[in-house]
Design a protein around this motif. Structure first.
Motif, PDB file in Angstrom:
ATOM      1  N   PRO A  27       7.234   5.497  15.038  1.00  0.00           N
ATOM      2  CA  PRO A  27       6.905   4.679  13.857  1.00  0.00           C
ATOM      3  C   PRO A  27       8.108   4.491  12.940  1.00  0.00           C
ATOM      4  N   GLY A  28       8.059   3.423  12.138  1.00  0.00           N
ATOM      5  CA  GLY A  28       9.140   3.141  11.200  1.00  0.00           C
ATOM      6  C   GLY A  28       9.077   4.046   9.975  1.00  0.00           C
ATOM      7  N   ARG A  29      10.189   4.131   9.259  1.00  0.00           N
ATOM      8  CA  ARG A  29      10.279   4.991   8.079  1.00  0.00           C
ATOM      9  C   ARG A  29       9.354   4.516   6.969  1.00  0.00           C
ATOM     10  N   ARG A  30       9.108   3.219   6.876  1.00  0.00           N
ATOM     11  CA  ARG A  30       8.270   2.709   5.792  1.00  0.00           C
ATOM     12  C   ARG A  30       6.826   3.173   5.943  1.00  0.00           C
ATOM     13  N   LEU A  31       6.326   3.148   7.157  1.00  0.00           N
ATOM     14  CA  LEU A  31       4.957   3.626   7.384  1.00  0.00           C
ATOM     15  C   LEU A  31       4.845   5.101   7.026  1.00  0.00           C
ATOM     16  N   ILE A  32       5.819   5.897   7.437  1.00  0.00           N
ATOM     17  CA  ILE A  32       5.822   7.325   7.127  1.00  0.00           C
ATOM     18  C   ILE A  32       5.833   7.541   5.616  1.00  0.00           C
ATOM     19  N   ALA A  33       6.660   6.774   4.908  1.00  0.00           N
ATOM     20  CA  ALA A  33       6.787   6.928   3.462  1.00  0.00           C
ATOM     21  C   ALA A  33       5.493   6.561   2.737  1.00  0.00           C
ATOM     22  N   VAL A  34       4.821   5.505   3.188  1.00  0.00           N
ATOM     23  CA  VAL A  34       3.561   5.087   2.561  1.00  0.00           C
ATOM     24  C   VAL A  34       2.500   6.172   2.713  1.00  0.00           C
ATOM     25  N   VAL A  35       2.358   6.717   3.914  1.00  0.00           N
ATOM     26  CA  VAL A  35       1.372   7.767   4.145  1.00  0.00           C
ATOM     27  C   VAL A  35       1.706   9.009   3.321  1.00  0.00           C
ATOM     28  N   MET A  36       3.006   9.306   3.201  1.00  0.00           N
ATOM     29  CA  MET A  36       3.439  10.464   2.427  1.00  0.00           C
ATOM     30  C   MET A  36       3.081  10.295   0.945  1.00  0.00           C
ATOM     31  N   THR A 223       6.628   3.502  -4.661  1.00  0.00           N
ATOM     32  CA  THR A 223       6.104   4.850  -4.461  1.00  0.00           C
ATOM     33  C   THR A 223       5.043   5.183  -5.502  1.00  0.00           C
ATOM     34  N   GLY A 224       5.311   4.816  -6.757  1.00  0.00           N
ATOM     35  CA  GLY A 224       4.375   5.107  -7.844  1.00  0.00           C
ATOM     36  C   GLY A 224       2.986   4.540  -7.602  1.00  0.00           C
ATOM     37  N   PRO A 225       2.863   3.241  -7.318  1.00  0.00           N
ATOM     38  CA  PRO A 225       1.523   2.693  -7.047  1.00  0.00           C
ATOM     39  C   PRO A 225       0.818   3.345  -5.868  1.00  0.00           C
ATOM     40  N   PHE A 226       1.546   3.697  -4.836  1.00  0.00           N
ATOM     41  CA  PHE A 226       0.918   4.356  -3.692  1.00  0.00           C
ATOM     42  C   PHE A 226       0.407   5.745  -4.067  1.00  0.00           C
ATOM     43  N   VAL A 227       1.177   6.480  -4.871  1.00  0.00           N
ATOM     44  CA  VAL A 227       0.742   7.802  -5.321  1.00  0.00           C
ATOM     45  C   VAL A 227      -0.518   7.672  -6.177  1.00  0.00           C
ATOM     46  N   VAL A 228      -0.531   6.697  -7.083  1.00  0.00           N
ATOM     47  CA  VAL A 228      -1.695   6.487  -7.946  1.00  0.00           C
ATOM     48  C   VAL A 228      -2.914   6.065  -7.120  1.00  0.00           C
ATOM     49  N   ALA A 229      -2.683   5.259  -6.086  1.00  0.00           N
ATOM     50  CA  ALA A 229      -3.787   4.874  -5.199  1.00  0.00           C
ATOM     51  C   ALA A 229      -4.380   6.105  -4.524  1.00  0.00           C
ATOM     52  N   GLY A 230      -3.517   7.020  -4.099  1.00  0.00           N
ATOM     53  CA  GLY A 230      -4.004   8.265  -3.505  1.00  0.00           C
ATOM     54  C   GLY A 230      -4.778   9.102  -4.503  1.00  0.00           C
ATOM     55  N   PHE A 231      -4.295   9.139  -5.749  1.00  0.00           N
ATOM     56  CA  PHE A 231      -4.977   9.892  -6.801  1.00  0.00           C
ATOM     57  C   PHE A 231      -6.351   9.291  -7.078  1.00  0.00           C
ATOM     58  N   ALA A 232      -6.421   7.949  -7.128  1.00  0.00           N
ATOM     59  CA  ALA A 232      -7.703   7.269  -7.353  1.00  0.00           C
ATOM     60  C   ALA A 232      -8.661   7.546  -6.198  1.00  0.00           C
ATOM     61  N   ALA A 233      -8.135   7.578  -4.981  1.00  0.00           N
ATOM     62  CA  ALA A 233      -8.972   7.902  -3.827  1.00  0.00           C
ATOM     63  C   ALA A 233      -9.508   9.316  -3.927  1.00  0.00           C
ATOM     64  N   SER A 234      -8.682  10.227  -4.471  1.00  0.00           N
ATOM     65  CA  SER A 234      -9.129  11.596  -4.665  1.00  0.00           C
ATOM     66  C   SER A 234     -10.292  11.672  -5.639  1.00  0.00           C
TER      67      SER A 234
END
Length: 240
Positions: A27-36, A223-234
């Motif tokens: 997989p590409g680095r971008r996919l890894i970074a998004v999941v992280m 990165t910030g929006p993805f982290v917040v999306a994860g927090f909202a999912a939590s």
């Protein structure tokens, strides 16, 4: 305790899945970074709702804050020592591990997995495993397995060797979950609350030192929006 052990093994088995993906699908680095980044947000939610909030029910803000700092400090010292001995690039996906120490890479991965697995044992103790925490651990372990294994593949490690390394980490993580079941019991009163705060600090330090920098290096401002999306999912998963 056996159930906590099994949940710890299951959540950390994502490392093995990530390794297979890295070797077979590349997989590409971008996919890894998004999941992280998403996994970081999910774990931040679990720390807030299931550790800090619970610890504050029996201890003062000052004491909880102190033990959060102690947990973060001890994790950081361990991370620093392992980085000096060749484990600092364990999550690099471009082969920087080739110049590192195999033992330090393994120990560093174990260090990363202990706080989250430790906390997972608490949720089993409370009667039902936390879906939000479990999802967060899986979404942190999956990209870790992918990124680290991709780097080890570039560094010419055999797939069998990498899978053996992750199997050892899975075993230690499962044992940490079983330990969390016994040590984080809120019925233990003060000791239980202090253990919760300590684990929260170690987990926060792990996210800050090892996951967020790797995600930001690739995704930058997204990165910030993805982290917040994860927090909202939590938040949503915690309500289930």
């Amino acid at each position: 305790m056996a159930e906590a052990f099994l949940w710890g093994a299951l959540s950390s088995a994502a490392l093995l899945v990530g390794a297979v993906i890295a070797y077979q699908l590349r997989p590409g680095r971008r996919l890894i970074a998004v999941v992280m980044a998403l996994g970081t947000g999910l774990l931040l939610g679990s720390i807030s709702f299931e550790l800090i909030d619970e610890a504050l029910k029996t201890r003062t803000v000052g004491i909880v804050g102190l033990y959060v700092l102690i947990g973060a400090g001890l994790f950081t010292v361990g991370d620093w020592l392992l980085s000096r001995r060749g484990g600092g690039d364990r999550k690099d996906s471009e082969g920087a591990q080739a110049a590192g120490s195999p033992l330090a890479i393994v120990l560093g991965s174990v260090l990363d997995g202990i706080p989250e697995s430790f906390v997972l044992g608490l949720t089993v103790l409370q009667g039902q495993v936390s879906i939000a925490l479990f999802a967060g651990i899986v979404l942190s372990n999956l990209p870790e397995g992918m990124a680290s294994s991709a780097g080890l593949r570039v560094a010419r490690w055999r797939q069998s060797r990498v899978l053996l390394m992750w199997s050892a980490v899975v075993l230690v993580s499962a044992l940490a979950a079983a330990a969390g079941y016994g040590l984080l019991d809120p019925a233990h009163g003060r000791a239980g609350a202090l253990a919760q705060a300590f684990a929260a600090g170690a987990l926060l330090a792990m996210l800050s030192n090892t996951m967020l920098p790797e995600a930001y290096e690739v995704e930058g401002l997204l990165t910030g929006p993805f982290v917040v999306a994860g927090f909202a999912a939590s938040l949503g998963l915690s309500a289930l």
